[in-house]
Scaffold this motif. Structure first.
Motif, short mmCIF file in Angstrom:
data_model
loop_
_atom_site.label_atom_id
_atom_site.label_comp_id
_atom_site.label_asym_id
_atom_site.label_seq_id
_atom_site.Cartn_x
_atom_site.Cartn_y
_atom_site.Cartn_z
N GLY A 46 -32.37 -36.85 27.24
CA GLY A 46 -33.22 -36.77 28.43
C GLY A 46 -34.40 -35.52 28.59
N LEU A 47 -35.02 -35.66 29.85
CA LEU A 47 -35.89 -34.53 30.24
C LEU A 47 -35.65 -34.22 31.74
CD1 LEU A 47 -38.37 -32.76 29.32
CD2 LEU A 47 -39.57 -34.87 30.29
N ASP A 48 -35.51 -32.85 31.66
CA ASP A 48 -35.48 -32.32 33.32
C ASP A 48 -36.47 -31.64 33.39
OD1 ASP A 48 -32.97 -33.48 33.91
OD2 ASP A 48 -31.99 -31.67 32.94
N ILE A 49 -37.36 -31.85 34.70
CA ILE A 49 -38.52 -31.25 35.12
C ILE A 49 -38.30 -30.59 36.59
CG2 ILE A 49 -40.83 -31.32 35.67
CD1 ILE A 49 -41.37 -33.44 33.71
N THR A 82 -22.22 -32.21 19.92
CA THR A 82 -23.14 -31.36 19.68
C THR A 82 -24.29 -31.64 20.24
OG1 THR A 82 -22.33 -31.71 17.25
CG2 THR A 82 -24.74 -30.72 17.52
N SER A 83 -24.69 -30.27 20.94
CA SER A 83 -25.80 -30.38 21.98
C SER A 83 -26.98 -29.66 21.48
CB SER A 83 -25.50 -29.99 23.16
OG SER A 83 -24.37 -30.59 23.63
N TYR A 84 -28.35 -30.07 21.79
CA TYR A 84 -29.71 -29.44 21.53
C TYR A 84 -30.34 -29.52 22.77
CZ TYR A 84 -27.87 -30.99 16.80
OH TYR A 84 -27.27 -31.08 15.69
N ALA A 85 -31.17 -28.26 22.98
CA ALA A 85 -31.98 -28.49 24.04
C ALA A 85 -33.16 -27.39 23.78
CB ALA A 85 -31.04 -27.70 25.35
N PHE A 86 -34.38 -27.78 24.31
CA PHE A 86 -35.68 -26.96 24.28
C PHE A 86 -36.34 -27.07 25.54
CE2 PHE A 86 -40.22 -26.68 23.39
CZ PHE A 86 -40.20 -25.67 22.76
N GLY A 87 -36.80 -26.13 26.02
CA GLY A 87 -37.52 -25.95 27.17
C GLY A 87 -38.79 -24.82 27.46
N VAL A 94 -41.95 -23.59 37.63
CA VAL A 94 -41.92 -24.96 36.77
C VAL A 94 -40.92 -24.64 35.44
CG1 VAL A 94 -43.28 -26.84 35.80
CG2 VAL A 94 -44.18 -25.55 37.71
N THR A 95 -40.06 -25.60 35.32
CA THR A 95 -39.34 -25.53 34.00
C THR A 95 -38.96 -27.12 33.77
OG1 THR A 95 -37.23 -26.01 35.18
CG2 THR A 95 -37.73 -23.85 34.98
N ALA A 96 -39.26 -27.54 32.21
CA ALA A 96 -39.31 -28.69 31.65
C ALA A 96 -38.36 -28.40 30.65
CB ALA A 96 -40.48 -29.20 31.19
N ASP A 97 -37.14 -29.17 30.47
CA ASP A 97 -36.11 -29.03 29.52
C ASP A 97 -35.68 -30.33 28.70
OD1 ASP A 97 -35.11 -25.99 29.63
OD2 ASP A 97 -35.46 -26.87 31.67
N TYR A 98 -35.82 -30.57 27.44
CA TYR A 98 -35.36 -31.90 26.60
C TYR A 98 -33.98 -31.48 26.17
CZ TYR A 98 -34.69 -34.96 22.94
OH TYR A 98 -34.12 -35.91 22.01
N TYR A 99 -33.17 -32.44 26.22
CA TYR A 99 -31.90 -32.17 25.79
C TYR A 99 -31.53 -33.58 24.90
CZ TYR A 99 -30.66 -35.12 29.93
OH TYR A 99 -30.85 -36.00 31.02
N ARG A 100 -30.50 -33.46 24.14
CA ARG A 100 -29.87 -34.34 23.21
C ARG A 100 -28.38 -34.00 23.13
NH1 ARG A 100 -31.05 -36.38 17.19
NH2 ARG A 100 -29.09 -35.30 16.75
N ILE A 101 -27.36 -34.92 23.70
CA ILE A 101 -26.11 -34.65 23.48
C ILE A 101 -25.46 -35.63 22.63
CG2 ILE A 101 -23.68 -34.35 24.64
CD1 ILE A 101 -25.70 -33.40 27.23
N ASP A 102 -24.68 -35.38 21.57
CA ASP A 102 -23.90 -36.25 20.86
C ASP A 102 -22.44 -36.25 21.08
OD1 ASP A 102 -26.43 -37.32 19.50
OD2 ASP A 102 -26.36 -35.92 17.92
N VAL A 103 -21.91 -37.23 21.55
CA VAL A 103 -20.43 -37.00 21.61
C VAL A 103 -19.61 -38.13 20.72
CG1 VAL A 103 -18.57 -37.01 23.39
CG2 VAL A 103 -20.83 -36.51 24.00
N ASP A 104 -18.74 -37.68 19.94
CA ASP A 104 -18.10 -38.41 19.01
C ASP A 104 -16.77 -38.62 19.68
OD1 ASP A 104 -20.14 -38.64 17.44
OD2 ASP A 104 -19.18 -36.93 16.09
N ASP A 105 -15.92 -39.79 19.48
CA ASP A 105 -14.69 -40.19 20.04
C ASP A 105 -14.31 -40.10 21.46
OD1 ASP A 105 -13.91 -40.65 17.21
OD2 ASP A 105 -13.39 -38.55 16.99
#
Length: 858
Positions: A700-703, A629-634, A644-655
């Protein structure tokens, strides 16, 4: 309401073709140019266009609801190293590339890691079509890639590419399995005329790793309505050594042994010989809105690298079976006795080399010790012949009549094959005694994939700002993994097993006939992808994909994205998605034996399928797909010549799928292994298997920031790429173990950044890139006792090019210009394995590298 004219296939093709042809050399993360200032100004007015991540028209990356990096073909060829993956890793903030010294088959390929996930969590496309996996499974994959089976990207030459698109967002709902971390799309050149010839030569400052490369690209017309674009690359790369002499080998040399090599074993990059690659891309306008296309490749190379040193006094089941107290001697005439017959082991305590040699020379004719063949010990060389081929054919266009009138279509079929033929040199099958060969053909892995797709797009009036884009399609895939048995001597159980000598080619036993065979899996998929521009400022998209595998069943995934433009310069974007990665057929069925080091002592470890009875005894269960399950906001800013771009992300990986910790093999376990039909395991000390045993949360955060201006009587471009990435293992058991958890969480640096300054004049251009690598966990030889926290590092890359005329360019450059050293292994540990630097170094272990390059364009 607007109509869909801007999305009409003809208008769309014109817009995309113009943008793509003019954007060569433009990167969203590195805007280095090989053009005059006037041309650069013209290119600035052209939007950088991406196909990946959307099923509708190619769109400007500034208007994309997900982060996409575009690296142009000219920018790829600025990298002097013979592997263009290094360039991608310096321009995409969250992408890492590793090479693996002394890592069995993992040495033969170059995996990538996007957003801190394993190499097979990133989907690779070629011209928008799924790229097949490599046949190599990385059993020693540097922690994060343990057990991974991703594509081998080192076969794709930079000269063949128009651009590379990197989608940094989960996209399994759009593209299927493997797209948990993102998607990399390699776009081949499609020019119908002109071409380029390049010659590169370089070497590491240490005087090794010399590389020579010749590459060419040519575009030709295919009648008046088509094109054929062909690329070729041929290169040879010498091996490197960042080694120190092992303490045990030095002790033997100091004791008078004249046969000890210095160094006894090599830590470094392997030798690559006769690496040849051919890529072809062709298209033909069929008229009436239709087009046919075909593209593919043939690639082959020989790779050979070092292995662990076998000490002539204590290597178990070859030279000694009591830890070096005595030299193992067998009776050649007393076969199958389980003892040594009339031969006695030679005590080693207090003896120097001359005394040991004299004792060996005095043995009766019926007594044999491997010390007589290898008085200085031996160091196997592991290598292989890697062959990679692919072919994609298809047709696309627009239905002009009937009930599907106005629908765009793309029918395609893709076949990809990867073959790895493993070889072992300077080794022995000890159980054969003095009759053993020293070079072995250990067998093959063959990965074969077939994919057939039907994709459709329809633009529907819906009363919105733009027509509604509805994409839908279906896909069928067949994947097979074949193990081909090695030559008999590589796995044979010889007559001296009963006297304590190991069977199989030492270090990498050949694949046995009972493990040989082909495993096959099929799946089909269907998807719907809807994209809507509700207003001039609001874009939204929803994708849903269903897949059915004949192994583990079905899975359904979605992706929801959106972008809202606050002003002409500012925009917000967000996405959420679910994803999955199906275990490969190879991961589910592979069987192997590898050699690892534990505090300097070599141990043989068997890798068994999760369905093997002994693996089940140690806790294994049948592999299931990873689920994410992934979430991102930028945020995006595009004003005043800034991007200029800045993107926060979170990736939950099960199993998640990875390799288990080693489990000790007892005498009873070996008996059960033999009863289960597994042969050649008498020397095993432990086993591992692939398992779904842990969950992770990666955030994480990508800039990314770019700015261009007129300065210094030319054109100046500045580019910054930064990534913060943190992985936490949220669930695991003893099957994974704390050490592997630490590798997943700490081996990659939490912070990475590059800053590039590019200057262009009429006849000259130059760039200087600063690379920052944050602190990381230094690990050597996958040994829990050889792990420390390594400090951050900074390196510089530079290149200067002179344009002799419109056709000729000469360039000189360097990577790691100042020859900054990676983290060194503490002195008290270096003698265990003979390595100088931690192999997990994100900047590599080879140091500074210079190169010269000549380019001819026509």
């Amino acid at each position: 309401m607007k109509n869909h004219n801007k999305y009409h296939p003809v208008a769309r093709a014109v817009k995309f073709g113009l943008a793509a042809s003019l954007s060569l050399g433009i990167s969203t993360t590195a805007l280095a140019q090989e053009e005059s200032p006037d041309n650069v100004k013209k290119e600035q007015a052209v939007e950088k266009i991406a196909v990946v991540g959307t099923r509708s028209a190619p769109r400007s990356i500034g208007d994309s609801p997900v982060p996409v990096d575009i690296i142009g073909g000219e920018e790829l060829n600025k990298n002097g190293n013979s592997d263009m993956l290094n360039l991608i890793s310096t321009t995409v903030p969250s992408l890492n590339v590793h090479s693996q010294p002394i890592s069995d088959a993992a040495t033969l390929i170059r995996p990538i890691n996007l957003r801190g996930l394993s190499s097979d969590s990133t989907l690779v496309l070629l011209n928008g079509k799924r790229r097949h996996r490599a046949s190599v499974i990385s059993f020693l994959g540097g922690g994060i890639n343990d057990g991974a089976q991703g594509p081998d990207l080192s076969v794709i030459p930079g000269i063949a590419l128009k651009q590379v698109e990197v989608l940094r967002d989960g996209a399994a709902a759009q593209y299927g399995s493997d797209a948990i971390a993102g998607v990399v799309n390699f776009v081949l050149k499609d020019a119908a005329d002109g071409g380029t010839v390049e010659v590169k030569h370089g070497e590491y400052y240490a005087g090794d790793g010399t590389s020579t490369e010749v590459a060419a690209n040519v575009g030709m017309p295919l009648t008046k309505d088509g094109f054929v674009n062909v690329s070729m690359q041929y290169k040879n790369v010498d091996a490197t050594s960042r080694s120190v002499q092992r303490a045990d080998a030095q002790g033997l040399a100091d004791g008078g042994n004249p046969f000890i090599q210095d160094p006894a074993q090599v830590w470094g990059s392997p030798k690559v010989k006769d690496d040849i690659t051919l890529f072809a891309n062709a298209g033909l306008d069929l008229g009436n809105g239709g087009e046919a296309y075909i593209f593919g490749n043939y690639s082959e190379r020989d790779v050979r690298g070092g292995f662990y040193y076998r000490n002539p006094t204590n290597r178990p089941q070859v030279f000694s079976n009591d830890g070096g107290e005595s030299l193992l001697v067998v009776d050649l005439t007393d076969l199958g006795s389980g003892g040594q017959g009339g031969c006695q082991n030679i005590p080693l305590s207090g003896l120097n080399y001359q005394q040991i040699d004299a004792a060996v020379q005095a043995l009766p004719d019926n007594c044999f010790t491997f010390f007589s063949m290898f008085p200085g010990g031996f160091t196997p060389n592991f290598g292989g012949n890697i062959t990679d081929t692919s072919l994609a054919v298809g047709t696309k266009g627009e239905f002009k009549t009937g009930f599907m009138e106005g629908i765009l279509y793309d029918f395609s079929g893709v076949v990809g094959r990867s073959e790895s033929n493993f070889q072992l040199f300077n080794s022995v099958n000890a159980s054969l005694g003095p009759e053993t060969p020293t070079d072995f053909d250990a067998g093959k892995y063959i990965q074969l994939e077939k994919t057939f797709s039907a994709d459709f797009v329809k633009y529907l009036p819906a009363g919105l700002y733009e027509d509604l884009t509805v994409a839908f399609g279906a896909q069928w895939t067949e994947e097979s993994f074949e193990i081909v048995a090695g030559e008999e001597a590589s796995w044979e159980i010889g007559p001296y097993v009963s006297q304590g000598l190991s069977n199989g080619s030492n270090g990498f036993p050949g694949f046995q006939p009972q493990t040989a065979g082909t495993s096959v899996r099929r799946n089909y998929a269907a998807y719907v992808d809807v994209e809507a521009e509700f207003t001039e400022n609001l874009l939204g998209a929803l994708a849903v994909r269903f897949e059915d595998y004949d192994s583990f069943g079905t899975t359904t995934n979605y992706k929801l994205t959106g972008q809202y433009r606050l002003t002409d310069d500012w925009a917000l974007r967000a996405s959420t998605s679910t994803g999955f990665r199906a275990p490969t057929v190879g991961q589910a069925n592979v069987s192997n034996v590898r050699t690892e080091a534990d505090q300097g002592v070599l141990v043989d470890i068997g890798v068994l399928p999760a369905t093997n009875p002994v693996a089940i005894l140690k806790g294994a269960t049948e592999l299931q797909p990873e689920e994410s399950t992934s979430y991102a906001f930028g945020v995006v800013y595009t004003g005043y010549d800034f991007f200029v771009t800045a993107d926060y992300y979170r990736i939950d990986v099960d199993d998640r799928i990875s390799q288990s910790s080693p489990f000790e093999v007892t005498a009873d376990d070996i008996a059960q292994l033999k009863a289960a039909g597994v042969r050649g395991i008498d020397s095993l000390t432990s086993i591992t298997y692939l398992t779904n045993d842990f969950d992770t949360r990666t955030q994480g955060l990508d800039i990314v920031a770019n700015y261009s201006m007129d300065a210094f009587n030319g054109r100046t471009s500045l580019a910054l790429a930064y990534n913060w990435n943190d992985t936490e293992v949220t669930r695991f058991t003893d099957i994974t173990g704390e050490f592997r958890v630490s590798r997943l969480e700490k081996d990659l640096p939490n912070h990475r950044a590059t800053f590039t300054v590019t200057q262009s004049w009429d006849d000259w251009s130059a760039f200087l890139r600063t690379n920052y690598y944050g602190s990381y966990q230094g690990v050597h030889a996958d040994d829990p006792g050889l792990a420390v926290r390594a400090q951050w590092k900074v390196t510089l890359d530079a290149e200067v090019s002179y344009y002799i005329n419109d056709n000729f360019i000469v360039s000189a450059g360097a990577q790691n210009l100042l020859d900054n050293d990676p983290e060194e292994i503490p002195d008290e540990w270096k003698g265990f394995l003979g390595g100088k630097y931690f192999e997990t170094s994100p900047m590599g272990i080879n140091g500074g590298y210079w190169y010269l390059k000549g380019t001819y364009k026509f």
